[in-house]
Write an enzyme that holds these catalytic residues in place. Sequence first.
Site, PDB file in Angstrom:
ATOM      1  N   GLY A 240       0.561  -1.226  -0.033  1.00 33.45           N
ATOM      2  CA  GLY A 240      -0.094  -0.147  -0.044  1.00 33.45           C
ATOM      3  C   GLY A 240       0.802   1.298   0.037  1.00 33.45           C
ATOM      4  O   GLY A 240       2.094   1.196   0.032  1.00 33.45           O
ATOM      5  N   CYS A 268       5.643  -5.501   1.763  1.00 35.17           N
ATOM      6  CA  CYS A 268       5.626  -4.224   1.593  1.00 35.17           C
ATOM      7  C   CYS A 268       5.235  -3.549   2.617  1.00 35.17           C
ATOM      8  O   CYS A 268       5.824  -3.658   3.791  1.00 35.17           O
ATOM      9  CB  CYS A 268       5.314  -3.729   0.297  1.00 35.17           C
ATOM     10  N   ASN A 310       9.320  -1.419  -4.561  1.00 38.03           N
ATOM     11  CA  ASN A 310       8.369  -0.386  -4.623  1.00 38.03           C
ATOM     12  C   ASN A 310       8.068   0.069  -3.266  1.00 38.03           C
ATOM     13  O   ASN A 310       7.135  -0.121  -2.625  1.00 38.03           O
ATOM     14  CB  ASN A 310       7.124  -0.663  -5.462  1.00 38.03           C
ATOM     15  N   HIS A 351       8.462  -7.402  -3.734  1.00 40.85           N
ATOM     16  CA  HIS A 351       7.235  -7.698  -4.175  1.00 40.85           C
ATOM     17  C   HIS A 351       7.266  -9.142  -4.770  1.00 40.85           C
ATOM     18  O   HIS A 351       7.628  -9.165  -5.982  1.00 40.85           O
ATOM     19  CB  HIS A 351       6.447  -6.926  -5.168  1.00 40.85           C
ATOM     20  N   GLU A 353       5.487 -11.413  -5.958  1.00 42.09           N
ATOM     21  CA  GLU A 353       4.541 -11.811  -7.310  1.00 42.09           C
ATOM     22  C   GLU A 353       5.026 -11.160  -8.442  1.00 42.09           C
ATOM     23  O   GLU A 353       4.904 -11.817  -9.533  1.00 42.09           O
ATOM     24  CB  GLU A 353       3.079 -11.231  -7.002  1.00 42.09           C
TER      25      GLU A 353
END
Length: 373
Positions: A240, A268, A310, A351, A353
């Site tokens: 988020g 994250c 990220n 991340h 995925e």
Amino acid sequence: MKKVWLYFENGTYLEASSFGAEGTSVGEVVFNTSMSGYQEIVTDPSYAGQFVTFTMPEIGIVGCNEEDMESIGAFTKGIIVRSYQARASNFRSQESLDSLLKRYGVMGICEIDTRFLTKMLRDSGSMMMVASTSISSIDELKKVLESTPRIEEINYIEQVSTKVSYIHPHGRYDAINFRYNEPQTTKKIIALDFGIKKNILNELTHAGMEVEVVPNSIPSSEIINRYEKGEIGGVFLSNGPGDPLILKAEQQKIRELIEKKIPLFGICLGHQLLSIANGYDTFKLKFGHHGGNHPVKNAVTGAVEITAQNHNYNVPNEIVQIATVTHTNLFDGTIEGLSYNNAPIISVQHHPESSPGPHESSYIFNEFAKMVR
């Protein structure tokens, strides 16, 4: 293309061309080193409140399509690119990047030296910026920038979290046959939506878990009650946007889940909130980690995994007092993964995925599935 004027909080003033949405927008500027996946980046809710500067010079080449959306919309403030390609060349393309940005009110900025911007952010750190297609005056732009709350002061989760609960229907996307797989699921989990990405949900389902996505506002008592009844086997804490330190309600909710020894898995922002809930506040990195090429060492196997990143915030080294470091970033030595010593909790900063790639860390979803079962 219209002209667009940019003013940064360090006093830098630039003129460029614009595509996408018009108007005036304020946000934090970061740079992303990914070579592909611009649609996935634009539609990642973790970028809410930010302008993304792409180091990849040519953007827009493959267009956009519905299947590559990571969420229901685009939440970035804008994107900054060296050269925007309006004519897409890809058989999967359904619309141009310009069209997608206009639909969701996101600014596009091009014909600008993104190497200069990246070096500036590398040296000075992430910073606030205002971009406008209607205001060119430095003084006026400065007033707009100074009168707008900083990203650290805004709870963007309220904007990106789902408003209603739903069951995620798909597994991994089959890029050869161009369809979603429908794996068999067993134990149900709850996914707390702080700005969740579709491909994270795909991976959770692929690992054999039925995933119910719920709003961030769900009471912890409801989750605990369902766990004690055996309706769910664990809770996923999603990625988020924004500064995790301002999310007091979410921190308290997670503390209550920890006390009940519910299996938890955070990615994250979820990783950061788990640290804060355990008493270890996060800190802000100079310019963050944003890209698809970050080497991370797995402390358990010794393997080096190339990961997608990220984030602007990180957990402190002091957390080793209560958790074991499972993954370390080889660029700067920061913590990338944790396994808590006295609780069924794992978390990663990157991340796993990784859509569109790389996929070297996707095994982590299977580890959580084993905990849940």
